[in-house]
Design a protein around this motif. Structure first.
Motif, PDB file in Angstrom:
ATOM      1  N   GLN A 178      21.674 104.673 106.665  1.00 53.40           N
ATOM      2  CA  GLN A 178      21.705 105.724 107.675  1.00 53.40           C
ATOM      3  C   GLN A 178      23.078 106.384 107.671  1.00 53.40           C
ATOM      4  N   LEU A 179      23.074 107.712 107.724  1.00 54.27           N
ATOM      5  CA  LEU A 179      24.338 108.452 107.781  1.00 54.27           C
ATOM      6  C   LEU A 179      24.876 108.439 109.205  1.00 54.27           C
ATOM      7  N   LYS A 180      26.151 108.125 109.350  1.00 56.07           N
ATOM      8  CA  LYS A 180      26.808 108.141 110.659  1.00 56.07           C
ATOM      9  C   LYS A 180      27.860 109.242 110.645  1.00 56.07           C
ATOM     10  N   PRO A 181      27.587 110.369 111.302  1.00 62.52           N
ATOM     11  CA  PRO A 181      28.547 111.470 111.284  1.00 62.52           C
ATOM     12  C   PRO A 181      29.796 111.148 112.087  1.00 62.52           C
ATOM     13  N   LEU A 182      30.902 111.736 111.676  1.00 63.40           N
ATOM     14  CA  LEU A 182      32.178 111.541 112.350  1.00 63.40           C
ATOM     15  C   LEU A 182      32.498 112.755 113.211  1.00 63.40           C
ATOM     16  N   GLN A 183      33.356 112.580 114.189  1.00 64.51           N
ATOM     17  CA  GLN A 183      33.878 113.630 115.060  1.00 64.51           C
ATOM     18  C   GLN A 183      32.767 114.504 115.626  1.00 64.51           C
ATOM     19  N   ASP A 184      32.806 115.821 115.355  1.00 61.92           N
ATOM     20  CA  ASP A 184      31.829 116.749 115.943  1.00 61.92           C
ATOM     21  C   ASP A 184      30.756 117.161 114.938  1.00 61.92           C
ATOM     22  N   ARG A 185      30.438 116.286 113.985  1.00 60.40           N
ATOM     23  CA  ARG A 185      29.457 116.596 112.954  1.00 60.40           C
ATOM     24  C   ARG A 185      28.054 116.159 113.390  1.00 60.40           C
ATOM     25  N   ILE A 186      27.050 116.840 112.821  1.00 64.92           N
ATOM     26  CA  ILE A 186      25.652 116.567 113.103  1.00 64.92           C
ATOM     27  C   ILE A 186      24.941 116.366 111.764  1.00 64.92           C
ATOM     28  N   VAL A 187      24.126 115.321 111.665  1.00 62.83           N
ATOM     29  CA  VAL A 187      23.287 115.100 110.492  1.00 62.83           C
ATOM     30  C   VAL A 187      21.863 115.469 110.881  1.00 62.83           C
ATOM     31  N   ALA A 188      21.220 116.311 110.046  1.00 68.14           N
ATOM     32  CA  ALA A 188      19.874 116.771 110.357  1.00 68.14           C
ATOM     33  C   ALA A 188      19.053 116.889 109.082  1.00 68.14           C
ATOM     34  N   THR A 189      17.731 116.906 109.237  1.00 69.19           N
ATOM     35  CA  THR A 189      16.835 117.152 108.113  1.00 69.19           C
ATOM     36  C   THR A 189      16.369 118.595 108.195  1.00 69.19           C
ATOM     37  N   VAL A 234      17.664 117.236 114.291  1.00 66.83           N
ATOM     38  CA  VAL A 234      18.842 116.374 114.364  1.00 66.83           C
ATOM     39  C   VAL A 234      18.437 114.909 114.213  1.00 66.83           C
ATOM     40  N   GLU A 235      19.083 114.228 113.271  1.00 64.60           N
ATOM     41  CA  GLU A 235      18.854 112.802 113.029  1.00 64.60           C
ATOM     42  C   GLU A 235      19.906 111.936 113.719  1.00 64.60           C
ATOM     43  N   SER A 236      21.168 112.382 113.700  1.00 60.48           N
ATOM     44  CA  SER A 236      22.239 111.643 114.372  1.00 60.48           C
ATOM     45  C   SER A 236      23.403 112.589 114.653  1.00 60.48           C
ATOM     46  N   VAL A 237      24.210 112.224 115.633  1.00 57.52           N
ATOM     47  CA  VAL A 237      25.350 113.046 116.036  1.00 57.52           C
ATOM     48  C   VAL A 237      26.617 112.206 116.094  1.00 57.52           C
TER      49      VAL A 237
END
Length: 84
Positions: free
Chosen positions: A2-13, A39-42
């Motif tokens: 699973q991708l864990k975004p840093l700071q103010d990043r958003i992971v999405a499909t 959005v998958e994770s923030v």
């Protein structure tokens, strides 16, 4: 994995944009097509967007990545134009 975004990043499909309205009108292509995504994770500094939101962002402001044969985009919260 699973991708864990840093700071103010958003992971999405990424999703495909709607090409026809419910009434059957075909939509043309814009010069700068927006990217539609779920959005998958923030990251910990994201204030407005949350997991599960559908977002619209500028296509050129995203970073495309492939993990375990699944395509994702990573985008800063400030580059998100709207939520659906």
């Amino acid at each position: 994995m699973q991708l864990k975004p840093l700071q103010d990043r958003i992971v999405a499909t990424k999703e495909q944009p709607v090409e026809m309205t419910k009434s059957g009108i075909l939509l043309g292509e814009a010069k700068e097509k927006p990217a539609y995504a779920v959005v998958e994770s923030v990251g910990p500094e994201v204030k407005v967007v949350k997991k599960g939101d559908k977002i619209i962002c500028k296509d050129y402001s995203t970073t495309d990545i492939k993990v375990d044969d699944k395509d994702y985009i990573i985008v800063k919260e400030e580059d998100v134009l709207a939520t659906l």
